[in-house]
Design a protein around this motif. Structure first.
Motif, short mmCIF file in Angstrom:
data_model
loop_
_atom_site.label_atom_id
_atom_site.label_comp_id
_atom_site.label_asym_id
_atom_site.label_seq_id
_atom_site.Cartn_x
_atom_site.Cartn_y
_atom_site.Cartn_z
N LEU A 52 -3.34 55.54 46.73
CA LEU A 52 -4.15 54.41 46.28
C LEU A 52 -3.44 53.82 45.06
O LEU A 52 -3.43 54.44 44.00
CB LEU A 52 -5.56 54.87 45.91
N VAL A 53 -2.82 52.65 45.22
CA VAL A 53 -1.99 52.09 44.15
C VAL A 53 -2.80 51.26 43.16
O VAL A 53 -2.29 50.88 42.11
CB VAL A 53 -0.84 51.24 44.72
N SER A 54 -4.06 50.96 43.48
CA SER A 54 -4.90 50.21 42.56
C SER A 54 -6.36 50.59 42.79
O SER A 54 -6.80 50.73 43.93
CB SER A 54 -4.73 48.70 42.76
N THR A 55 -7.11 50.74 41.70
CA THR A 55 -8.54 51.05 41.81
C THR A 55 -9.38 49.79 41.91
O THR A 55 -10.60 49.85 41.95
CB THR A 55 -9.00 51.87 40.60
N PHE A 56 -8.72 48.63 41.95
CA PHE A 56 -9.41 47.35 42.08
C PHE A 56 -9.66 47.04 43.55
O PHE A 56 -8.74 47.09 44.36
CB PHE A 56 -8.57 46.24 41.45
N GLN A 57 -10.90 46.73 43.89
CA GLN A 57 -11.22 46.34 45.27
C GLN A 57 -10.99 44.85 45.44
O GLN A 57 -11.63 44.03 44.80
CB GLN A 57 -12.67 46.68 45.61
N ASP A 58 -10.06 44.52 46.31
CA ASP A 58 -9.71 43.12 46.56
C ASP A 58 -10.60 42.59 47.68
O ASP A 58 -10.33 42.80 48.86
CB ASP A 58 -8.23 43.04 46.95
N ARG A 59 -11.64 41.88 47.31
CA ARG A 59 -12.62 41.42 48.31
C ARG A 59 -12.11 40.25 49.14
O ARG A 59 -12.74 39.88 50.14
CB ARG A 59 -13.94 41.06 47.60
N ILE A 60 -10.98 39.66 48.75
CA ILE A 60 -10.39 38.58 49.54
C ILE A 60 -9.45 39.14 50.60
O ILE A 60 -9.07 38.45 51.54
CB ILE A 60 -9.65 37.59 48.62
#
Length: 206
Positions: free
Chosen positions: A106-114
């Motif tokens: 998991l390279v980012s804990t940000f959920q990209d909703r787009i």
């Protein structure tokens, strides 16, 4: 006994819990995804083995659950293949060693909703006619000024290992202003961004 009085007394003897009042039933895939996601969120930027995911999710279909988290829910979970191919081109600011084909990060804990929208666009472009490298460029143009992930670009290139090299050529050989997270630390890890539609002149042949 009055039937309404009896009903009330029965309720006192057997009070309803919140689960009785509202008890949504989710498919097992939902719980499998949730267990996998929770584990990834506890261990970001860490190699997670397929063996661990098998145990955590309780299903041999853990790879499908990972793809669903990536494509349908916008979590930046990268496969070993994508990590390796980006690293070979110097496009990934991570030092990763000894990953197996069934491993993930998991390279980012940000959920990209787009991301689900981009994946739909990627699917359409992948099906279209034309060279695979032109499809990469078309996808970058469609998302001009916005980062796209290596996983998305690899998918467009039919998951062939040379996709990252072809993206690099768009920049170095054909003059497209494409930057990566290694060049701009403000970009999310593992992403590419087409800065503008201005293509630099091709370098003179020697």
């Amino acid at each position: 006994m009055n039937k309404y009085r009896k009903h009330n007394e029965d309720n006192k003897l057997h009070p309803k819990s919140n689960n009785d009042i509202f008890n949504p039933i989710y498919p097992k895939e939902y719980y499998q995804r949730e267990q996998i996601l929770i584990y990834f969120q506890k261990h970001p930027l860490t190699v997670i083995s397929g063996e661990d995911l098998l145990v955590i999710s309780g299903t041999e279909n853990y790879a499908r659950r990972v793809r669903e988290l990536r494509v349908k829910f916008g979590w930046s979970i990268f496969s070993e293949q994508t990590i390796k191919e980006m690293s070979q081109q110097g496009d990934l600011p991570l030092e990763v060693h000894k990953m197996k084909p069934e491993d993930y990060i998991l390279v980012s804990t940000f959920q990209d909703r787009i991301a689900p929208y981009r994946w739909n666009v990627a699917k359409d472009i992948r099906k279209s006619k034309g060279s695979s490298q032109n499809k990469l460029l078309e996808f970058l143009k469609h998302n001009i000024g916005e980062p796209v992930t290596g996983e998305e670009l690899r998918y467009i290139y039919n998951n062939k290992s040379i996709w990252a090299k072809r993206v690099k050529e768009l920049k170095t050989k054909y003059g497209w202003p494409i930057i990566t997270s290694t060049e701009n630390p403000e970009l999310p890890v593992g992403t590419y961004l087409l800065e503008s539609l201005h293509q630099s002149p091709k370098p003179a042949a020697k």
